[in-house]
Design a protein around this motif. Structure first.
Motif, mmCIF file in Angstrom:
data_model
loop_
_atom_site.group_PDB
_atom_site.id
_atom_site.type_symbol
_atom_site.label_atom_id
_atom_site.label_comp_id
_atom_site.label_asym_id
_atom_site.label_seq_id
_atom_site.Cartn_x
_atom_site.Cartn_y
_atom_site.Cartn_z
ATOM 1 N N VAL A 102 -24.976 105.393 -47.101
ATOM 2 C CA VAL A 102 -24.183 105.459 -48.338
ATOM 3 C C VAL A 102 -22.707 105.236 -48.040
ATOM 4 N N VAL A 103 -22.195 105.898 -47.005
ATOM 5 C CA VAL A 103 -20.785 105.729 -46.644
ATOM 6 C C VAL A 103 -20.502 104.284 -46.242
ATOM 7 N N ALA A 104 -21.456 103.642 -45.561
ATOM 8 C CA ALA A 104 -21.261 102.249 -45.144
ATOM 9 C C ALA A 104 -21.105 101.315 -46.334
ATOM 10 N N PHE A 105 -21.704 101.681 -47.469
ATOM 11 C CA PHE A 105 -21.634 100.836 -48.664
ATOM 12 C C PHE A 105 -20.521 101.260 -49.629
ATOM 13 N N ILE A 106 -19.623 102.137 -49.187
ATOM 14 C CA ILE A 106 -18.492 102.521 -50.047
ATOM 15 C C ILE A 106 -17.707 101.268 -50.446
ATOM 16 N N PRO A 107 -17.445 101.062 -51.729
ATOM 17 C CA PRO A 107 -16.683 99.883 -52.160
ATOM 18 C C PRO A 107 -15.286 99.883 -51.543
ATOM 19 N N PRO A 108 -14.759 98.712 -51.237
ATOM 20 C CA PRO A 108 -13.406 98.638 -50.655
ATOM 21 C C PRO A 108 -12.343 99.330 -51.506
ATOM 22 N N ALA A 109 -12.496 99.264 -52.849
ATOM 23 C CA ALA A 109 -11.513 99.900 -53.723
ATOM 24 C C ALA A 109 -11.499 101.413 -53.523
ATOM 25 N N LEU A 110 -12.683 101.995 -53.294
ATOM 26 C CA LEU A 110 -12.745 103.440 -53.051
ATOM 27 C C LEU A 110 -12.206 103.778 -51.663
ATOM 28 N N ALA A 111 -12.590 102.989 -50.669
ATOM 29 C CA ALA A 111 -12.113 103.241 -49.302
ATOM 30 C C ALA A 111 -10.598 103.150 -49.227
ATOM 31 N N ALA A 112 -10.006 102.264 -50.036
ATOM 32 C CA ALA A 112 -8.556 102.085 -50.018
ATOM 33 C C ALA A 112 -7.818 103.323 -50.522
ATOM 34 N N GLN A 113 -8.517 104.211 -51.249
ATOM 35 C CA GLN A 113 -7.868 105.406 -51.768
ATOM 36 C C GLN A 113 -7.724 106.499 -50.707
ATOM 37 N N PHE A 114 -8.474 106.362 -49.588
ATOM 38 C CA PHE A 114 -8.273 107.281 -48.483
ATOM 39 C C PHE A 114 -6.970 106.920 -47.784
ATOM 40 N N SER A 115 -6.338 107.905 -47.200
ATOM 41 C CA SER A 115 -5.107 107.623 -46.471
ATOM 42 C C SER A 115 -5.421 106.772 -45.247
ATOM 43 N N ALA A 116 -4.432 106.018 -44.794
ATOM 44 C CA ALA A 116 -4.643 105.153 -43.634
ATOM 45 C C ALA A 116 -5.034 105.965 -42.406
ATOM 46 N N ALA A 117 -4.578 107.216 -42.338
ATOM 47 C CA ALA A 117 -4.866 108.047 -41.170
ATOM 48 C C ALA A 117 -6.308 108.537 -41.152
ATOM 49 N N THR A 118 -6.922 108.739 -42.331
ATOM 50 C CA THR A 118 -8.283 109.294 -42.398
ATOM 51 C C THR A 118 -9.357 108.242 -42.652
ATOM 52 N N ARG A 119 -8.950 107.043 -43.084
ATOM 53 C CA ARG A 119 -9.938 106.018 -43.452
ATOM 54 C C ARG A 119 -10.897 105.671 -42.319
ATOM 55 N N PRO A 120 -10.435 105.518 -41.053
ATOM 56 C CA PRO A 120 -11.382 105.166 -39.991
ATOM 57 C C PRO A 120 -12.488 106.196 -39.777
ATOM 58 N N LEU A 121 -12.238 107.459 -40.212
ATOM 59 C CA LEU A 121 -13.271 108.492 -40.090
ATOM 60 C C LEU A 121 -14.101 108.607 -41.370
ATOM 61 N N LEU A 122 -13.434 108.735 -42.514
ATOM 62 C CA LEU A 122 -14.132 109.005 -43.764
ATOM 63 C C LEU A 122 -14.889 107.800 -44.286
ATOM 64 N N ALA A 123 -14.444 106.589 -43.968
ATOM 65 C CA ALA A 123 -15.101 105.388 -44.477
ATOM 66 C C ALA A 123 -15.977 104.721 -43.420
ATOM 67 N N ASN A 124 -16.257 105.423 -42.332
ATOM 68 C CA ASN A 124 -17.091 104.880 -41.255
ATOM 69 C C ASN A 124 -18.461 105.553 -41.324
ATOM 70 N N GLY A 125 -19.462 104.813 -41.793
ATOM 71 C CA GLY A 125 -20.789 105.383 -41.978
ATOM 72 C C GLY A 125 -21.417 105.860 -40.679
ATOM 73 N N PHE A 126 -21.175 105.143 -39.598
ATOM 74 C CA PHE A 126 -21.753 105.532 -38.310
ATOM 75 C C PHE A 126 -21.178 106.861 -37.840
ATOM 76 N N VAL A 127 -19.870 107.003 -37.920
ATOM 77 C CA VAL A 127 -19.223 108.248 -37.502
ATOM 78 C C VAL A 127 -19.710 109.411 -38.365
ATOM 79 N N ALA A 128 -19.795 109.199 -39.679
ATOM 80 C CA ALA A 128 -20.257 110.258 -40.583
ATOM 81 C C ALA A 128 -21.674 110.694 -40.220
ATOM 82 N N GLY A 129 -22.544 109.729 -39.943
ATOM 83 C CA GLY A 129 -23.921 110.056 -39.601
ATOM 84 C C GLY A 129 -24.042 110.784 -38.282
ATOM 85 N N VAL A 130 -23.283 110.353 -37.268
ATOM 86 C CA VAL A 130 -23.356 110.994 -35.949
ATOM 87 C C VAL A 130 -22.830 112.428 -36.018
ATOM 88 N N VAL A 131 -21.700 112.630 -36.692
ATOM 89 C CA VAL A 131 -21.148 113.976 -36.814
ATOM 90 C C VAL A 131 -22.142 114.887 -37.544
#
Length: 424
Positions: A380-409
């Motif tokens: 689900v996180v991997a399919f987040i629309p770019p418009a939604l991912a853009a609302q995350f801060s640049a500092a948190t986007r690599p974690l919150l918008a990364n489906g692999f990282v979310a799944g592993v954690v």
């Protein structure tokens, strides 16, 4: 299983070249597929240079591994798990990605060389490894979809129908072919799929006449920028998965060949892989890893000699010095790349399911939750629309918008915290 040639045997020159050609046929598709996806993000005119550096890096790491590293017949290629990290961090800039690869590679090399990696192994239970293997495939689904639909002169619906038919043909062939033909199916799919696509749609555009036949790839040192904590954490998680992939590949071949001194082989092999990834960051390309498909090639050819990979490495190096040849190889249509990547990722899912079955990872409903929830959340996180991912801060986007990282954690939390008292 008996082999015509053992690990340290040296086949006659003619047979050595033949076995090397077979390994080359297995190596090239992976480099073109995974490297081609990342190279598409490069500025205009630099995709060929990117693939040149990637071919040269893979060739160098392969030579070092078979001669001085793990010293096993294992094919090397770009790490799919790092592809996820690279794509998720593109908004941070290539300098940040390169630095993260350098740091991750150095950390892996140090952990392996000092023997400290053994303290991380308890984290990776069979269920965690199953999730990691399958997450790589699931979280690449948006990339595969974009490749299959394609962009350009050919309508999207035509690309999609072509991809469906080609995928059906590839999987039927996978069920019917045996031996070397099955091991090199990815190469035949790229070749015949591309010829068919060009024949149907007439989209073939050869490299420009100014493309040199022999030349260096230009700047060998890529820009480096200190990464933010979120980017570095995301890449370190990807490197943990890469380490498990590397460990599994070395142990699978070592077990098949009953190789001696496996602890030493594992430490040296993972050290070389870590150093290779650090070098990849300096060069600005995706890092390498040993591929787990090697046992199938060994069983199909009957040759377990590590020296059979030396001609393949030299051929990869020769390709890396030819912009013209890479220009032609880089003409593969994106729907064909998407189909072959689907085939490779299906094999990844199958490997995860087989591993889970062999280790009794699915024994209760809770086991299903531990495996199923991270896979679903990561997808689900991997399919987040770019418009939604853009609302995350640049500092948190690599974690919150990364489906692999979310799944592993999530799988680590479920396995070691939420269900930690569950009897094995």
């Amino acid at each position: 299983m008996d082999f015509t040639y053992g690990i340290d045997d040296k086949p006659e020159f003619g047979k050595l070249l033949l076995f090397g050609l077979q390994w080359l046929a297995v190596s090239v598709p992976a480099i073109l597929i995974i490297g081609g996806v990342v190279a598409a993000f490069e500025p205009d005119g630099s995709a060929i240079a990117y693939l040149q550096k990637l071919f040269l890096l893979i060739a160098l790491v392969l030579l070092v591994q078979v001669l001085w590293g793990h010293r096993l017949p294992l094919v090397v290629g770009p790490a799919t798990v790092l592809l996820i990290g690279v794509i998720a961090s593109m908004s941070q800039g290539v300098g940040v990605i390169n630095s993260s690869l350098v740091i991750g590679g150095v950390v892996l090399a140090v952990l392996a060389a000092t023997g400290l990696f053994k303290y991380l192994k308890p984290l990776f239970t069979p269920r965690v490894i199953v999730v990691i293997l399958m997450l790589i495939a699931f979280t690449l689904a948006p990339v595969i979809l974009n490749l299959i639909t394609g962009e350009g002169a050919v309508p999207v619906v035509y690309n999609f129908v072509f991809a469906l038919v080609l995928a059906l043909v590839v999987f039927i062939a996978n069920g019917l072919l045996k031996g070397v033909w099955k091991s090199t199916l990815a190469m035949w799919a790229l070749l015949l799929g591309s010829l068919t696509y060009f024949g149907l749609f007439g989209t073939f555009i050869p490299p420009s006449a100014e493309t040199a036949f022999l030349a260096l790839p230009g700047e060998l040192i890529a820009p480096l920028v200190a990464p933010e904590a979120s980017v570095l954490i995301a890449f370190l998680i990807c490197f943990l998965a890469l380490a498990i992939n590397e460990l599994g590949s070395i142990q699978s071949v070592g077990s098949l060949l009953k190789a001696e001194n496996m602890d030493t082989r594992v430490n040296r092999g993972m050290t070389v892989t870590g150093a290779g990834n650090a070098l990849s960051g300096l060069a600005g390309v995706i890092g390498p890893v040993d591929f787990s498909l090697s046992p199938g090639v060994i069983a199909a050819t009957g040759c377990a000699s590590r020296f059979a990979l030396v001609p393949a490495a030299l051929a990869l190096m020769a390709i890396g010095f030819s912009p013209l040849l890479i220009g032609y190889l880089g003409c593969i249509p994106s729907p064909v790349i998407g189909v072959v990547l689907t085939y490779v990722m299906t094999a990844q899912i199958a490997a995860g399911l087989m591993l889970g079955d062999e280790n009794n990872a699915f024994k209760s409903f809770d086991d299903g939750v531990i495996i199923g929830m991270p896979l679903l959340v990561g997808t689900v996180v991997a399919f987040i629309p770019p418009a939604l991912a853009a609302q995350f801060s640049a500092a948190t986007r690599p974690l919150l918008a990364n489906g692999f990282v979310a799944g592993v954690v999530l799988v680590l939390i479920l396995e070691h915290l939420v269900y930690r008292k569950r009897p094995e």
